[in-house]
Design an enzyme around this catalytic site. Structure first.
Site, PDB file in Angstrom:
ATOM      1  N   GLY A  23       0.800  -1.227   0.000  1.00  0.00           N
ATOM      2  CA  GLY A  23       0.000   0.000   0.000  1.00  0.00           C
ATOM      3  C   GLY A  23       0.828   1.270   0.000  1.00  0.00           C
ATOM      4  O   GLY A  23       0.366   2.305   0.494  1.00  0.00           O
ATOM      5  N   SER A  24       2.042   1.228  -0.558  1.00  0.00           N
ATOM      6  CA  SER A  24       2.815   2.474  -0.584  1.00  0.00           C
ATOM      7  C   SER A  24       2.149   3.501  -1.506  1.00  0.00           C
ATOM      8  O   SER A  24       2.200   4.704  -1.235  1.00  0.00           O
ATOM      9  CB  SER A  24       4.268   2.215  -0.996  1.00  0.00           C
ATOM     10  OG  SER A  24       4.348   1.752  -2.316  1.00  0.00           O
TER      11      SER A  24
ATOM     12  N   ARG B  85     -14.605 -15.190 -10.707  1.00  0.00           N
ATOM     13  CA  ARG B  85     -14.300 -13.766 -10.789  1.00  0.00           C
ATOM     14  C   ARG B  85     -15.556 -12.906 -10.677  1.00  0.00           C
ATOM     15  O   ARG B  85     -15.574 -11.898  -9.975  1.00  0.00           O
ATOM     16  CB  ARG B  85     -13.608 -13.492 -12.132  1.00  0.00           C
ATOM     17  CG  ARG B  85     -12.820 -12.216 -12.182  1.00  0.00           C
ATOM     18  CD  ARG B  85     -12.322 -11.915 -13.577  1.00  0.00           C
ATOM     19  NE  ARG B  85     -11.418 -12.897 -14.141  1.00  0.00           N
ATOM     20  CZ  ARG B  85     -10.145 -13.059 -13.800  1.00  0.00           C
ATOM     21  NH1 ARG B  85      -9.625 -12.304 -12.864  1.00  0.00           N
ATOM     22  NH2 ARG B  85      -9.396 -13.956 -14.377  1.00  0.00           N
TER      23      ARG B  85
ATOM     24  N   HIS C  48       0.676   1.003 -13.678  1.00  0.00           N
ATOM     25  CA  HIS C  48       1.412  -0.165 -14.162  1.00  0.00           C
ATOM     26  C   HIS C  48       2.906   0.177 -14.134  1.00  0.00           C
ATOM     27  O   HIS C  48       3.301   1.252 -14.594  1.00  0.00           O
ATOM     28  CB  HIS C  48       0.975  -0.508 -15.589  1.00  0.00           C
ATOM     29  CG  HIS C  48       1.705  -1.697 -16.122  1.00  0.00           C
ATOM     30  ND1 HIS C  48       1.406  -2.983 -15.721  1.00  0.00           N
ATOM     31  CD2 HIS C  48       2.750  -1.792 -16.977  1.00  0.00           C
ATOM     32  CE1 HIS C  48       2.240  -3.815 -16.315  1.00  0.00           C
ATOM     33  NE2 HIS C  48       3.062  -3.134 -17.086  1.00  0.00           N
TER      34      HIS C  48
ATOM     35  N   THR D 219      -9.668  -0.604 -18.807  1.00  0.00           N
ATOM     36  CA  THR D 219     -10.678  -1.118 -19.730  1.00  0.00           C
ATOM     37  C   THR D 219     -10.655  -2.642 -19.614  1.00  0.00           C
ATOM     38  O   THR D 219      -9.861  -3.196 -18.840  1.00  0.00           O
ATOM     39  CB  THR D 219     -10.366  -0.688 -21.182  1.00  0.00           C
ATOM     40  OG1 THR D 219      -9.043  -1.140 -21.496  1.00  0.00           O
ATOM     41  CG2 THR D 219     -10.446   0.818 -21.351  1.00  0.00           C
TER      42      THR D 219
ATOM     43  N   GLU E 159      -9.439  -4.777 -21.506  1.00  0.00           N
ATOM     44  CA  GLU E 159      -8.171  -5.386 -21.922  1.00  0.00           C
ATOM     45  C   GLU E 159      -7.080  -5.019 -20.914  1.00  0.00           C
ATOM     46  O   GLU E 159      -6.897  -3.839 -20.592  1.00  0.00           O
ATOM     47  CB  GLU E 159      -7.801  -4.865 -23.310  1.00  0.00           C
ATOM     48  CG  GLU E 159      -6.885  -5.799 -24.062  1.00  0.00           C
ATOM     49  CD  GLU E 159      -6.451  -5.171 -25.377  1.00  0.00           C
ATOM     50  OE1 GLU E 159      -5.341  -5.471 -25.808  1.00  0.00           O
ATOM     51  OE2 GLU E 159      -7.216  -4.367 -25.944  1.00  0.00           O
ATOM     52  N   LEU E 160      -6.342  -6.027 -20.449  1.00  0.00           N
ATOM     53  CA  LEU E 160      -5.352  -5.819 -19.388  1.00  0.00           C
ATOM     54  C   LEU E 160      -4.246  -4.843 -19.811  1.00  0.00           C
ATOM     55  O   LEU E 160      -3.658  -4.988 -20.884  1.00  0.00           O
ATOM     56  CB  LEU E 160      -4.733  -7.178 -19.028  1.00  0.00           C
ATOM     57  CG  LEU E 160      -3.843  -7.196 -17.790  1.00  0.00           C
ATOM     58  CD1 LEU E 160      -4.650  -6.910 -16.536  1.00  0.00           C
ATOM     59  CD2 LEU E 160      -3.120  -8.525 -17.683  1.00  0.00           C
TER      60      LEU E 160
ATOM     61  N   THR F 105       9.181   5.332  -6.548  1.00  0.00           N
ATOM     62  CA  THR F 105       9.242   6.741  -6.145  1.00  0.00           C
ATOM     63  C   THR F 105       8.438   7.592  -7.136  1.00  0.00           C
ATOM     64  O   THR F 105       7.712   8.508  -6.748  1.00  0.00           O
ATOM     65  CB  THR F 105      10.712   7.215  -6.114  1.00  0.00           C
ATOM     66  OG1 THR F 105      11.419   6.338  -5.257  1.00  0.00           O
ATOM     67  CG2 THR F 105      10.848   8.616  -5.596  1.00  0.00           C
TER      68      THR F 105
HETATM   69  C1  GRF Z   1       3.346  -1.103  -7.531  1.00  0.00           C
HETATM   70  O1  GRF Z   1       4.687  -1.161  -7.834  1.00  0.00           O
HETATM   71  C2  GRF Z   1       2.518  -1.098  -8.792  1.00  0.00           C
HETATM   72  O2  GRF Z   1       3.216  -0.677  -9.906  1.00  0.00           O
HETATM   73  C3  GRF Z   1       2.124  -2.529  -8.968  1.00  0.00           C
HETATM   74  O3  GRF Z   1       2.025  -3.034  -7.669  1.00  0.00           O
HETATM   75  C4  GRF Z   1       2.872  -2.317  -6.792  1.00  0.00           C
HETATM   76  C5  GRF Z   1       2.077  -1.954  -5.577  1.00  0.00           C
HETATM   77  O4  GRF Z   1       2.855  -1.445  -4.536  1.00  0.00           O
HETATM   78  N1  GRF Z   1       0.910  -2.580  -9.739  1.00  0.00           N
HETATM   79  P1  GRF Z   1       2.153  -0.822  -3.245  1.00  0.00           P
HETATM   80  O5  GRF Z   1       1.239  -1.893  -2.657  1.00  0.00           O
HETATM   81  O6  GRF Z   1       1.399   0.393  -3.658  1.00  0.00           O
HETATM   82  O7  GRF Z   1       3.299  -0.522  -2.324  1.00  0.00           O
END
Ligand code: GRF
Length: 223
Positions: free
Chosen positions: A18-19, A71, A115, A147, A149-150, A178
């Protein structure tokens, strides 16, 4: 973004540390934040992000994918929790489940993902190692609308970082993260404050079609 005269409400879906959620908490706590955090949902009971939500006094829920047969039923349960909070925007912050087409359809134009690559390069997993293996000089992260599509929805903002000769996947990932913490709340700020809209499937930034995502450079961000 129209939210009936109140600050747009944001729901954050997580699976882990959860950063990125923390970056949203920090932004939401600033006086000039254009959005408020309404709820955090995790598909994992031991996600550290739940602790961050608790500390920030944001309601949180665990909806474990393991409790559902497929799902669609998992997504219905997530939708059920979301309905209690009527979010305007849904943030996928390291949420490691693929959402069904019917879920994405319900929230079309209102789900954002981050992403860890400069899409369309390196969709999918292990992006940092793949960028290293390909001897890329630049890598980064992309905020995009979700959307069906992944990793393929319209991108809004990218963070570009250099790949150093000494990097391994861990050091490169840390540099990319960061940038994630800078650009993800920034993109949500654009949406919440009405700077980004989707009109006829086309993303507009400040009323102009966004042909390519805006790129935030590592050096500018770290001046
Ligand atoms: C991030 O690096 C993000 O790009 C990917 O999952 C990671 C999640 O990190 N989709 P955090 O849980 O927000 O620390």
């Amino acid at each position: 973004m129209k939210a009936g005269g109140r600050k747009p409400r944001v729901a954050v879906l997580i699976s882990g540390s959860g950063s990125n959620l923390q970056a949203f908490i920090d932004r939401a706590q600033q006086d000039n934040s254009p959005f408020a955090l309404a709820v955090v949902i995790s598909n994992k009971a031991d996600a550290f992000g739940l602790e961050r939500a608790r500390k920030a006094a944001i309601p949180s829920h665990v909806v474990s994918h393991k409790d559902f047969q497929d799902r669609e039923s998992f997504d219905k349960a997530i939708h059920g929790v979301l309905q209690e909070y009527s979010p305007d925007l849904i943030i996928l912050a390291g949420f490691m489940r693929i959402l069904s087409a019917s879920f994405v359809g319900k929230y079309a134009g209102r789900i954002l993902n981050i992403h860890p690559a400069l899409l369309p390069a390196y969709p999918g997993l292990n992006t940092h190692q793949r960028a290293l293996d390909a001897l890329e000089r630049w890598h980064g992260c992309t905020v995009h609308f979700v959307t069906e599509e992944l990793d393929a929805g319209p991108a809004i903002l990218q963070g570009r970082v250099p790949v150093l000769a000494t990097d391994d996947a861990a050091t490169l990932s840390a540099r990319v993260q960061t940038m994630e913490h800078i650009i993800f709340p920034e993109a949500a700020t654009w949406i919440a404050s009405g700077r980004v809209e989707i009109v006829d499937g086309q993303v507009l930034l400040d009323g102009k079609p966004l042909a390519k995502p805006v790129v935030q450079d590592w050096l500018e961000a770290n001046q």
